[in-house]
Scaffold this motif. Structure first.
Motif, short mmCIF file in Angstrom:
data_model
loop_
_atom_site.label_atom_id
_atom_site.label_comp_id
_atom_site.label_asym_id
_atom_site.label_seq_id
_atom_site.Cartn_x
_atom_site.Cartn_y
_atom_site.Cartn_z
N GLY A 1 0.84 -1.20 0.00
CA GLY A 1 0.00 0.00 0.00
C GLY A 1 0.87 1.25 0.00
N SER A 2 0.25 2.38 -0.32
CA SER A 2 0.99 3.66 -0.22
C SER A 2 1.45 3.87 1.20
CB SER A 2 0.09 4.83 -0.60
OG SER A 2 -0.43 4.66 -1.86
N ASP A 3 0.68 3.33 2.14
CA ASP A 3 1.04 3.50 3.54
C ASP A 3 2.50 3.12 3.79
OD1 ASP A 3 -1.62 4.12 3.81
OD2 ASP A 3 -2.20 2.15 4.56
N TYR B 1 -5.15 13.99 3.33
CA TYR B 1 -5.24 12.56 3.67
C TYR B 1 -4.77 12.33 5.12
CZ TYR B 1 -4.30 7.53 2.80
OH TYR B 1 -4.27 6.17 2.82
N ASN C 1 -7.11 14.87 -1.33
CA ASN C 1 -8.20 14.19 -0.64
C ASN C 1 -8.37 14.91 0.70
OD1 ASN C 1 -9.91 12.40 0.62
ND2 ASN C 1 -8.51 10.67 0.59
N ASP D 1 1.65 13.16 -3.33
CA ASP D 1 0.80 11.97 -3.34
C ASP D 1 -0.19 12.09 -4.50
OD1 ASP D 1 -0.98 9.91 -2.85
OD2 ASP D 1 -1.00 10.20 -0.68
N TYR E 1 -4.82 9.84 -6.95
CA TYR E 1 -5.98 10.02 -7.85
C TYR E 1 -5.60 10.53 -9.23
CZ TYR E 1 -8.37 9.31 -3.49
OH TYR E 1 -8.79 8.76 -2.30
N SER F 1 -4.57 1.15 -5.70
CA SER F 1 -5.83 1.01 -4.95
C SER F 1 -7.01 1.74 -5.57
CB SER F 1 -5.65 1.56 -3.53
OG SER F 1 -4.74 0.80 -2.80
N GLY G 1 1.33 -0.06 -3.26
CA GLY G 1 1.58 1.37 -3.45
C GLY G 1 2.94 1.57 -4.11
C1 LIG Z 1 -6.60 6.19 -1.11
C2 LIG Z 1 -5.38 6.99 -0.94
C3 LIG Z 1 -4.12 6.39 -0.97
C4 LIG Z 1 -3.99 4.93 -1.20
O1 LIG Z 1 -3.45 4.28 -0.12
P1 LIG Z 1 -3.09 2.73 -0.30
O2 LIG Z 1 -2.39 2.45 0.99
O3 LIG Z 1 -2.19 2.62 -1.49
O4 LIG Z 1 -4.36 1.98 -0.48
C5 LIG Z 1 -3.00 7.19 -0.85
N1 LIG Z 1 -3.10 8.51 -0.72
C6 LIG Z 1 -4.29 9.12 -0.71
C7 LIG Z 1 -4.36 10.60 -0.61
C8 LIG Z 1 -5.47 8.39 -0.80
O5 LIG Z 1 -6.64 9.02 -0.76
#
Ligand SMILES: *Cc1c(COP(=O)(O)O)cnc(C)c1O
Length: 346
Positions: free
Chosen positions: A77-79, A104, A152, A177, A180, A206, A217
């Motif tokens: 994930g981006s996390d 975010y 976001n 980031d 989107y 995602s 990510g």
């Molecule tokens: C949904 C989102 C992500 C995605 O996070 P994952 O861990 O890759 O699912 C990352 N950054 C933002 C701003 C988001 O809204």
């Protein structure tokens, strides 16, 4: 301002780290009798360790994105991609990072977990970036500025000229980031990586790529930075199934583009319909697959929709987002149900 080198920005313990050397990183040939990793030799499709550097997947992703494989880090994930940047650059209890608000929520959580101070700079009332205020928040211990574009939950793109101003006037890392980006009109900032070795671009599988459940990510950056992230990450951080499935999805990019197209059409339809509703005060412009609207009473609308089993995101408590709800664009059928319910709300 003198730009810092990547080496000078790193935490000393990370700079001097000797990474774990896994069996699969010491010998990575495809053929042979593998008696080096203590695996069970009987095939289950998953009895073998995955490629620690995800080379096949990165090669395809590099082609798709117009970068080199050495410019790509893949995370759970981006996390993980965000967390690894914090862990690599920020000395706990000493360094800080600067970001915007609203944005975010994970940046704050990850900063807290890493014991790194997070400085939140409010966006302007029109959700544009206040570059002066961002630079004022920076001090000698600021290692990174995190921006989110499209942002976001506000949905807007940040101006490239503003980001450029920050790149030219801040000596540390700037991370953008782009979760989107596939829904946006504007181009990704990936093209600027060769010019700006202190730039990190995060993307994800995602959203547009429809693989939120797989947790994949991406961090795009200068190869020196990617080499650091590869050293810090868990050896086998991306499992074999995810690597294989993501590769298949990249090979079917036209399907993704078609879905994005439909989502954009639906987004436009929703925006028009929302604007007709008396209790909707503002339909904010969006470059993402969600729409932020301001209504007369966000809590009431949220509870009403929930009672109809339609779940949206109530953002009323978020700074600059009083009485706002964030609505993800669904399928045409799902959007019909949403609109029908919203028309009946009074
Ligand atoms: C949904 C989102 C992500 C995605 O996070 P994952 O861990 O890759 O699912 C990352 N950054 C933002 C701003 C988001 O809204």
């Amino acid at each position: 301002m003198k730009p810092e080198t990547i080496t000078s920005l790193l935490r000393p313990n990370i700079l001097h780290l000797t990474p774990y050397s896994s069996a699969r990183s010491e010998f990575d040939g495809a053929e042979g009798i593998f008696l080096d990793a203590n695996e069970n030799p009987y095939n289950t499709d998953y009895n073998r360790y995955p490629d620690p550097l995800q080379r096949k997947l990165k090669e395809k992703l590099a082609q798709t994105k117009g970068v080199q494989p050495s410019n790509i880090f893949l995370g759970n994930g981006s996390d993980e991609a965000i967390d690894i940047a914090l862990r690599s650059f920020c000395n706990p209890h000493a360094d800080n990072i600067v970001t915007i608000t609203p944005t975010y929520g994970m940046y704050k959580v990850l900063a807290q977990i890493n014991d790194v101070e997070l400085r939140e700079v409010p966006l302007n009332a029109d959700f544009s970036l206040n570059t002066q205020a961002v630079l004022q928040a920076v001090d000698a211990h600021t290692k990174m500025i995190i921006l989110c574009s499209p942002n976001n939950p506000t949905g807007n793109d940040l101006e490239w000229s503003s980001m450029l101003h920050l790149l030219n006037n801040f000596s540390g890392i700037i991370a953008i980031d782009e979760a989107y980006i596939d829904f946006a009109q504007g181009a990704s900032r990936l093209q600027y990586l060769p010019q700006y070795p202190r730039l990190i671009v995060w993307q994800t599988f995602s959203k547009a790529w429809a693989m939120a459940g797989l947790r994949l990510g991406i961090a795009f950056a200068h190869e020196e930075l990617i080499a650091v992230f590869n050293k810090v990450k868990y050896p086998y951080n991306i499992n074999a199934y995810t690597q294989q499935k993501a590769l298949e999805m990249l090979q079917q990019q036209p399907t993704m583009l078609q879905q994005v197209n439909t989502i954009l059409q639906e987004r436009q339809r929703l925006q028009k319909e929302f604007a007709q509703l008396k209790y909707v005060k503002t339909v904010y412009p969006t470059s993402a697959n969600f729409i932020l609207i301001q209504v007369e009473d966000a809590n009431r609308l949220y509870d009403y929709l929930l009672a109809q089993h339609i779940i949206v995101r109530n953002r009323t408590k978020v700074q600059l987002c009083g009485n706002c709800v964030r609505i993800t664009v669904g399928t045409a059928h799902e959007n019909d149900a949403l609109l029908q319910a919203m028309h009946l709300f009074a």
